[in-house]
Scaffold this motif. Structure first.
Motif, short mmCIF file in Angstrom:
data_model
loop_
_atom_site.label_atom_id
_atom_site.label_comp_id
_atom_site.label_asym_id
_atom_site.label_seq_id
_atom_site.Cartn_x
_atom_site.Cartn_y
_atom_site.Cartn_z
N VAL A 243 9.43 11.65 17.38
CA VAL A 243 10.11 12.61 16.89
C VAL A 243 10.50 13.65 17.82
O VAL A 243 10.13 14.66 18.54
CB VAL A 243 9.45 13.60 15.73
CG1 VAL A 243 10.31 14.47 15.21
CG2 VAL A 243 8.96 12.67 14.57
N PRO A 244 11.56 13.57 18.84
CA PRO A 244 12.17 14.14 19.92
C PRO A 244 12.19 15.63 19.75
O PRO A 244 12.54 16.27 18.78
CB PRO A 244 13.50 13.53 20.00
CG PRO A 244 13.54 12.15 19.43
CD PRO A 244 12.66 12.52 18.41
N PRO A 245 11.44 16.41 20.74
CA PRO A 245 11.62 17.82 20.80
C PRO A 245 12.74 18.54 20.21
O PRO A 245 12.64 19.88 19.69
CB PRO A 245 11.20 18.37 22.36
CG PRO A 245 10.58 16.93 22.78
CD PRO A 245 11.24 15.82 22.05
N HIS A 246 13.66 18.02 20.55
CA HIS A 246 15.16 18.92 20.08
C HIS A 246 15.08 18.97 18.57
O HIS A 246 15.73 20.01 17.93
CB HIS A 246 16.33 18.33 20.52
CG HIS A 246 16.93 16.85 19.89
ND1 HIS A 246 17.50 17.21 18.74
CD2 HIS A 246 16.52 15.68 20.28
CE1 HIS A 246 17.76 15.82 18.36
NE2 HIS A 246 17.36 14.99 19.21
N LEU A 247 14.33 18.32 18.01
CA LEU A 247 14.37 18.33 16.26
C LEU A 247 13.49 19.45 15.94
O LEU A 247 13.78 20.14 15.01
CB LEU A 247 14.07 16.75 15.66
CG LEU A 247 15.03 15.70 15.91
CD1 LEU A 247 14.42 14.31 15.31
CD2 LEU A 247 16.27 16.05 15.43
N SER A 248 12.46 19.74 16.52
CA SER A 248 11.52 20.73 16.71
C SER A 248 12.23 21.81 16.79
O SER A 248 11.93 23.17 15.90
CB SER A 248 10.21 20.66 17.33
OG SER A 248 9.23 19.60 16.92
N SER A 249 12.89 22.06 17.85
CA SER A 249 13.85 23.26 18.27
C SER A 249 14.70 23.64 17.12
O SER A 249 14.76 24.63 16.62
CB SER A 249 14.42 22.99 19.35
OG SER A 249 15.26 24.10 19.88
N ASP A 250 15.47 22.52 16.66
CA ASP A 250 16.38 22.89 15.65
C ASP A 250 15.62 23.35 14.26
O ASP A 250 16.09 24.31 13.37
CB ASP A 250 17.24 21.66 15.26
CG ASP A 250 18.21 20.96 16.18
OD1 ASP A 250 18.40 22.07 17.08
OD2 ASP A 250 18.54 19.77 16.14
N LEU A 251 14.33 22.65 14.03
CA LEU A 251 13.68 23.30 12.86
C LEU A 251 13.24 24.77 12.94
O LEU A 251 13.34 25.31 12.10
CB LEU A 251 12.47 22.43 12.85
CG LEU A 251 11.38 22.50 11.34
CD1 LEU A 251 12.20 22.32 10.03
CD2 LEU A 251 10.25 21.56 11.60
N ALA A 252 12.87 25.09 14.18
CA ALA A 252 12.53 26.52 14.34
C ALA A 252 13.65 27.38 14.20
O ALA A 252 13.55 28.47 13.76
CB ALA A 252 11.80 26.61 15.96
N ASP A 253 14.73 26.93 14.55
CA ASP A 253 16.04 27.80 14.77
C ASP A 253 16.48 28.18 13.16
O ASP A 253 16.98 29.03 12.89
CB ASP A 253 17.13 27.20 15.53
CG ASP A 253 16.88 27.17 16.84
OD1 ASP A 253 16.21 28.16 17.48
OD2 ASP A 253 17.69 26.34 17.61
N ALA A 254 16.20 27.14 12.42
CA ALA A 254 16.60 27.14 11.08
C ALA A 254 15.77 27.91 10.06
O ALA A 254 16.02 28.38 8.84
CB ALA A 254 16.79 25.71 10.33
N ILE A 255 14.37 28.22 10.37
CA ILE A 255 13.44 28.88 9.56
C ILE A 255 13.46 30.38 10.21
O ILE A 255 13.10 30.50 11.38
CB ILE A 255 11.84 28.14 9.67
CG1 ILE A 255 12.15 26.94 9.33
CG2 ILE A 255 10.93 28.97 9.14
CD1 ILE A 255 10.78 26.10 9.32
N PRO A 256 13.49 31.34 9.27
CA PRO A 256 13.52 32.70 9.72
C PRO A 256 12.23 33.28 10.38
O PRO A 256 11.33 33.07 9.89
CB PRO A 256 13.79 33.45 8.50
CG PRO A 256 14.62 32.46 7.49
CD PRO A 256 14.00 31.40 8.00
N GLY A 257 12.45 33.65 11.52
CA GLY A 257 11.33 34.20 12.39
C GLY A 257 10.48 33.27 12.79
O GLY A 257 9.31 33.55 13.37
N ALA A 258 10.84 32.08 12.78
CA ALA A 258 9.67 30.86 13.19
C ALA A 258 9.35 30.99 14.84
O ALA A 258 10.38 31.18 15.61
CB ALA A 258 10.31 29.51 12.98
N LYS A 259 8.33 30.53 15.30
CA LYS A 259 8.18 30.54 16.71
C LYS A 259 7.89 28.93 17.11
O LYS A 259 7.30 28.37 16.48
CB LYS A 259 6.79 31.20 16.94
CG LYS A 259 6.35 31.17 18.58
CD LYS A 259 4.77 31.87 18.52
CE LYS A 259 4.54 31.76 20.17
NZ LYS A 259 3.33 32.27 20.52
N LEU A 260 8.41 28.87 18.08
CA LEU A 260 8.37 27.47 18.65
C LEU A 260 7.51 27.44 19.86
O LEU A 260 7.65 28.31 21.00
CB LEU A 260 9.75 27.09 19.21
CG LEU A 260 10.17 25.69 19.91
CD1 LEU A 260 9.56 24.33 18.80
CD2 LEU A 260 11.29 25.46 20.23
#
Length: 269
Positions: free
Chosen positions: A219-236
């Motif tokens: 699961v390439p890291p850019h998908l986690s980055s996109d996930l964090a961007d989409a969740i309000p206030g999420a930390k990556l």
């Protein structure tokens, strides 16, 4: 449903394993958290020591069963940690269908839509196929063959050569709890039919940590980055020199990220 409770005191934490995993693969989280938390480990339907009915599975069903177990075991509400498919279950349905059951959310090496795995990274799709190929046939693979195939894409390049004992432990786990072809098939179907959460993540309002390995090939890291961007206030947090099994490869860095996050959101139920 098989489950274990570790730790005697502290804030409740529920750990949700991935597609080919079971509670044994998530033992590292117990070692990191049990001194300060009560930790719930379990085997989802189709895995480990839980029942493996030959009937349709859905992500929603597995999430609902997770919440029922949380209530039964006295982990309601709790901090929820989900990795890979466990992250799908945690974000998709546990927190969105049952927000009152989640104190905070940790999403490890996961995505908001499994269809995106091949969107930018053909190699990720190929790696996933390699890791799961043995589950798509009736051939009886040995524990060693299964563990070696999974390890080849679970970890960052070079990790296996320097840590051969990890593969031996994976073999031991597969010998102790062999994969069940029916369970894996039905679990795979649940992922394929999952609609994703990309358009609904703005509704997640609990404190959220998204964590992944910098060299994750499944699961390439850019998908986690996109996930964090989409969740309000999420930390990556991106763990360096680690792959899909970041908590096994880099336990100290993972523990620091987890404990720092949990301390920040509070340790009381």
């Amino acid at each position: 449903m098989y489950y274990e409770v570790h730790g005697e005191d502290g804030s409740p934490v529920v750990v949700i394993h991935g597609f080919q995993g079971d509670h044994l693969l998530m033992g590292g989280f117990v070692r990191m958290l049990q001194a300060r938390n009560r930790v719930l480990l379990f085997d989802q339907r189709g895995t480990g020591q839980s029942d493996k009915p030959d009937e349709p599975y859905t992500v929603e069903l597995i999430a609902d069963e997770t919440v029922e177990l949380m209530k039964h075991a006295g982990f309601s509400p709790a901090h929820v940690v989900g990795c890979s498919m466990g992250g799908v279950i945690a974000q998709e349905e546990v927190v969105l269908r049952h927000p009152d059951q989640v104190l905070s959310l940790v999403l490890g090496c996961t995505t908001s839509d499994v269809r995106r795995l091949s969107e930018r990274d053909a190699s990720a799709s190929a790696d996933m196929t390699s890791a799961t190929a043995s589950t798509a046939t009736d051939r009886q693979y040995t524990a060693s063959e299964r563990a070696t195939a999974v390890a080849s894409v679970l970890f960052a390049c070079g990790f296996i050569e320097s840590h051969p004992e990890v593969v031996l432990e994976l073999v031991r786990q597969r010998e102790a709890l062999p994969l069940n072809q029916v369970g894996v098939k039905r679990r795979g179907e649940s992922l394929v039919s999952w609609g994703g959460t990309t358009d609904r993540l703005s509704a997640v309002h609990c404190p959220t940590l998204v964590i992944t390995g910098a060299e994750d090939r499944m699961v390439p890291p850019h998908l986690s980055s996109d996930l964090a961007d989409a969740i309000p206030g999420a930390k990556l947090v991106v763990v360096p020199d680690a792959g899909h099994g970041f908590w096994i490869e880099r336990p100290m860095e993972t523990e620091t990220a987890l404990t720092t996050f949990l301390d920040g959101v509070g340790t009381k139920k």
